[in-house]
Write a protein that holds these residues in place. Sequence first.
Motif, PDB file in Angstrom:
ATOM      1  N   ARG A 130     -96.189  -1.418   6.689  1.00  0.00           N
ATOM      2  CA  ARG A 130     -96.717  -2.781   6.861  1.00  0.00           C
ATOM      3  C   ARG A 130     -98.236  -2.772   6.957  1.00  0.00           C
ATOM      4  N   GLU A 181     -96.413   0.260  18.076  1.00  0.00           N
ATOM      5  CA  GLU A 181     -97.026  -0.681  17.131  1.00  0.00           C
ATOM      6  C   GLU A 181     -98.552  -0.717  17.253  1.00  0.00           C
ATOM      7  N   LYS A 182     -99.054  -0.786  18.468  1.00  0.00           N
ATOM      8  CA  LYS A 182    -100.506  -0.862  18.648  1.00  0.00           C
ATOM      9  C   LYS A 182    -101.194   0.412  18.177  1.00  0.00           C
ATOM     10  N   MET A 194    -103.285  -4.078  -0.432  1.00  0.00           N
ATOM     11  CA  MET A 194    -103.267  -5.363  -1.141  1.00  0.00           C
ATOM     12  C   MET A 194    -104.644  -5.783  -1.634  1.00  0.00           C
ATOM     13  N   VAL A 196    -101.821  -7.093  19.248  1.00  0.00           N
ATOM     14  CA  VAL A 196    -101.564  -6.630  17.887  1.00  0.00           C
ATOM     15  C   VAL A 196    -100.075  -6.621  17.645  1.00  0.00           C
ATOM     16  N   VAL A 219    -102.519 -12.136   5.583  1.00  0.00           N
ATOM     17  CA  VAL A 219    -103.093 -10.785   5.449  1.00  0.00           C
ATOM     18  C   VAL A 219    -104.584 -10.872   5.151  1.00  0.00           C
ATOM     19  N   ALA A 276    -109.105   2.183   7.489  1.00  0.00           N
ATOM     20  CA  ALA A 276    -109.639   1.153   6.582  1.00  0.00           C
ATOM     21  C   ALA A 276    -111.133   0.952   6.806  1.00  0.00           C
ATOM     22  N   ARG A 277    -111.552   0.996   8.059  1.00  0.00           N
ATOM     23  CA  ARG A 277    -112.985   0.804   8.352  1.00  0.00           C
ATOM     24  C   ARG A 277    -113.808   1.976   7.846  1.00  0.00           C
ATOM     25  N   LYS A 286    -101.180  -3.832   3.889  1.00  0.00           N
ATOM     26  CA  LYS A 286    -102.185  -4.894   4.032  1.00  0.00           C
ATOM     27  C   LYS A 286    -103.538  -4.429   3.497  1.00  0.00           C
ATOM     28  N   VAL A 287    -103.845  -3.164   3.665  1.00  0.00           N
ATOM     29  CA  VAL A 287    -105.096  -2.617   3.142  1.00  0.00           C
ATOM     30  C   VAL A 287    -104.978  -2.406   1.632  1.00  0.00           C
ATOM     31  N   LYS A 301    -101.334   0.313  14.349  1.00  0.00           N
ATOM     32  CA  LYS A 301    -102.343  -0.673  13.932  1.00  0.00           C
ATOM     33  C   LYS A 301    -103.753  -0.096  14.085  1.00  0.00           C
ATOM     34  N   SER A 343    -106.238   0.667  11.006  1.00  0.00           N
ATOM     35  CA  SER A 343    -107.497  -0.098  11.028  1.00  0.00           C
ATOM     36  C   SER A 343    -108.692   0.838  10.979  1.00  0.00           C
ATOM     37  N   GLN A 361    -107.588  -9.307   7.372  1.00  0.00           N
ATOM     38  CA  GLN A 361    -108.552  -8.363   6.805  1.00  0.00           C
ATOM     39  C   GLN A 361    -109.985  -8.855   6.988  1.00  0.00           C
ATOM     40  N   GLU A 421    -110.928  -8.249  10.525  1.00  0.00           N
ATOM     41  CA  GLU A 421    -111.109  -6.820  10.757  1.00  0.00           C
ATOM     42  C   GLU A 421    -112.444  -6.327  10.193  1.00  0.00           C
ATOM     43  N   MET A 422    -112.681  -6.637   8.937  1.00  0.00           N
ATOM     44  CA  MET A 422    -113.823  -6.044   8.252  1.00  0.00           C
ATOM     45  C   MET A 422    -115.136  -6.769   8.541  1.00  0.00           C
TER      46      MET A 422
END
Lengths: 101, 241
Positions: B119, B63-64, B126, A100, A52, B74-75, B123-124, B67, B71, A56, A59-60
């Motif tokens: 899921r 799924e894609k 965490m 993905v 993970v 999160a960005r 992840k973010v 994701k 994502s 991350q 990604e970041m």
Amino acid sequence: MIDRTVAMEIVLSALREAVDQNGGDASGVNEQTVIVGPEAVIDSIGVVSLIVDIEQRLEMDHQVSVTLANDRAMSQRNSPFRTAAVLADHILATEREGAVS
Amino acid sequence: MSAPARPMAERPVMLITGTRKGIGKYLAETYVKRGYIVEGCSRGEASFEAEGYTHTSMDISEEKAVKAWVSGIARRHGRIDCVLNNAAIASMNHVLLTPAATANRMLAVNVTATMLVCRDAAKVMMRRRYGRIVNFTTIVDPIGLAGEAIYAASKAAVVTFTRILAFELGDWGITCNSFGATPIMTDMIKGVPKEKIDAVVNALAIKRLGKPEDCVNVCDFFINPLSDNITAQVVYLGGVS
């Protein structure tokens, strides 16, 4: 796209941090360090955190969005997470596929 | 795990699935009014606008798509605090008259999509070792409502998934709980005969239909930062257990 040097740096940096957090000695971590199996330097939860963490960072820091525990990874006879070098190659292969899933 | 420097929203960020109508819309409007940054999604376009609310049209069983959705959040915000997995589909039908495609679609949206959102959001979460996940289930499993076998089975799967997920994510400060409301007058149950709904309500300890406010009340409890020791639980309304 990232190259292998960058992928390797990300893996080694994250792995060193994981080993350190696990109370181990991170100074010996290199491309051949075992991540999964009896010789592994981190436990199974550590592997989850590591994967993970790498996702991350990709990604970041590099705007690369991948899921490393994808169908291709799960279908392989040998784990694509078994060593640092194999994991770096898996990152590149996954990114190339645009996978993905 | 490391937390690379990145912009982070000052307000808490909440993901809610299925926000175009019904309970999901009510939840989104409520929490955005309370100051949350709310990221909603549904198959269709947004049905409302609000400062702090962003809508994404997507199929959450893809799924894609999930994701990419998570994502992007999160960005933009650098954090995810809460997830309310509300989106679901139902099909009231005797199992002897239920096509496999209907069953598979229900399992994809109700179970697989819930897993995917949990899921990718976890992840973010965490990174900050903090998160609150609430997965919506139903009372029709514990009360054994005829005509809802596949829907109830899918939601029973959500309860089990959430309970085990709580153990898998507990080390990272993420709590996972399930919540099953009593019937609420939304599109989801508009096709259910009135006598069937009346029978369900009359079998409850509290003999009334559910209200969206009931859902917010339970979510408030689960997502409270003080509820860090409340996990792997399921709450049903109306006296169902």
